[in-house]
Design a protein around this motif. Sequence first.
Motif, PDB file in Angstrom:
ATOM      1  N   VAL A 103       0.821  -1.216   0.000  1.00  0.00           N
ATOM      2  CA  VAL A 103       0.000   0.000   0.000  1.00  0.00           C
ATOM      3  C   VAL A 103       0.859   1.273   0.000  1.00  0.00           C
ATOM      4  O   VAL A 103       0.395   2.331  -0.448  1.00  0.00           O
ATOM      5  N   ALA A 149       0.226   5.289   0.616  1.00  0.00           N
ATOM      6  CA  ALA A 149      -0.165   5.139   2.014  1.00  0.00           C
ATOM      7  C   ALA A 149       0.947   5.608   2.938  1.00  0.00           C
ATOM      8  O   ALA A 149       2.132   5.407   2.662  1.00  0.00           O
ATOM      9  N   PHE A 171      -5.330   2.463  -0.170  1.00  0.00           N
ATOM     10  CA  PHE A 171      -5.724   1.076   0.079  1.00  0.00           C
ATOM     11  C   PHE A 171      -6.660   0.580  -1.025  1.00  0.00           C
ATOM     12  O   PHE A 171      -6.525  -0.552  -1.508  1.00  0.00           O
ATOM     13  N   ALA A 192      -4.676  -0.041  -4.275  1.00  0.00           N
ATOM     14  CA  ALA A 192      -3.875  -1.265  -4.178  1.00  0.00           C
ATOM     15  C   ALA A 192      -4.766  -2.498  -4.320  1.00  0.00           C
ATOM     16  O   ALA A 192      -4.414  -3.473  -5.000  1.00  0.00           O
ATOM     17  N   VAL A 213      -2.280  -7.964  -1.016  1.00  0.00           N
ATOM     18  CA  VAL A 213      -2.259  -6.560  -0.600  1.00  0.00           C
ATOM     19  C   VAL A 213      -1.540  -6.520   0.745  1.00  0.00           C
ATOM     20  O   VAL A 213      -1.972  -7.157   1.707  1.00  0.00           O
ATOM     21  N   ILE A 270       0.018  -4.591   4.049  1.00  0.00           N
ATOM     22  CA  ILE A 270       0.049  -3.444   4.965  1.00  0.00           C
ATOM     23  C   ILE A 270       1.168  -3.697   5.955  1.00  0.00           C
ATOM     24  O   ILE A 270       1.046  -4.550   6.846  1.00  0.00           O
TER      25      ILE A 270
END
Length: 325
Positions: free
Chosen positions: A32, A37, A49, A52, A66, A68
């Motif tokens: 992200v 982000a 977000f 992505a 994805v 984070i």
Amino acid sequence: MASRFLISCASSLFFLLAVSSAPTNEGKLFDVRSYGAHADGRTNNEFAFTKAWKEACQWSGGRSTVYIPPGIFYLRQVTFTGPCKNPITFLIEGTLMAPRNPNAFKEDQWILFKYVDYLTVTGGGLLDGQGSYSWPLNNCNKNPNCRTMAINIAFAFVKHSKINGLRSINSKMGHLNFFAVEDFNVTGVTVTAPGDSPNTDGIKIGRSKDMHITNVTIGTGDDCIAILDGTSNLVISDVSPGNYASHVQIKDVKYHKIWGTSTSREALKMQCSKSFPCQGIVLSDINLSYSGRDGLVTALCENVGGSVFGKNVPDNCRICDDLLN
């Protein structure tokens, strides 16, 4: 009001076996941060977000992830929609932080996944609903027309998927919501909120089938698990009991090797309807403790048919064989 079957949690906290999850190395990673982000706890990362997710969902080269990373990512209300071209993983290692203000939400969920198949949500990350700013505004126990607060994370029309190793704290209302999901596994999830937080159900399930919930830790101000109508073939293990049933037929449910603590003397509740008594209920090796000063731990069972095996505490739950059929 929809009928529901409740596994009550009320301010107790149960520590059970958690299943760890490791980051996946297969497929393509969509970080992200590459979409703008920022892990500063202030920047709204909704656009990053969502972008992505869209690229990962439409990637046709195999499984996509994805990602984070560690850090605090402030995130306003967001929806991740499928269908996706391949299996997809949502890997959360950092903290996702919700807005404090309940007016920031137009829907009744903070993070929503819908119309996705073969989804995995994992990573051991944290969802912080910052619910303490909303709880004083919640008067649903007195007002049937009260405003609905946002659930931390929800899944709707999701199939062949799983969530594991995730932590959810201080939801504005419920923590995890499942609607019309099929073949869904929930493992290693930790859900916590203060005992006096209103309507912070741990897990809520409706119109779903073929679900397995196991090895979770739940301690909230309301029900551990609420099972609404239209739910079938649901297996729950290693989760604290205590339940309530009304206007919905409960059949063939087994409670085995369940342990925990209760803040009330009546640690186990099974209140089933006279018109729709619970049938085929099995209790075996239940161990619930109560540390209060007003007596020993007790159970309340009404209109329940089934059987009892092994050593059970409390042991005064009346289950009638004549309600089996």
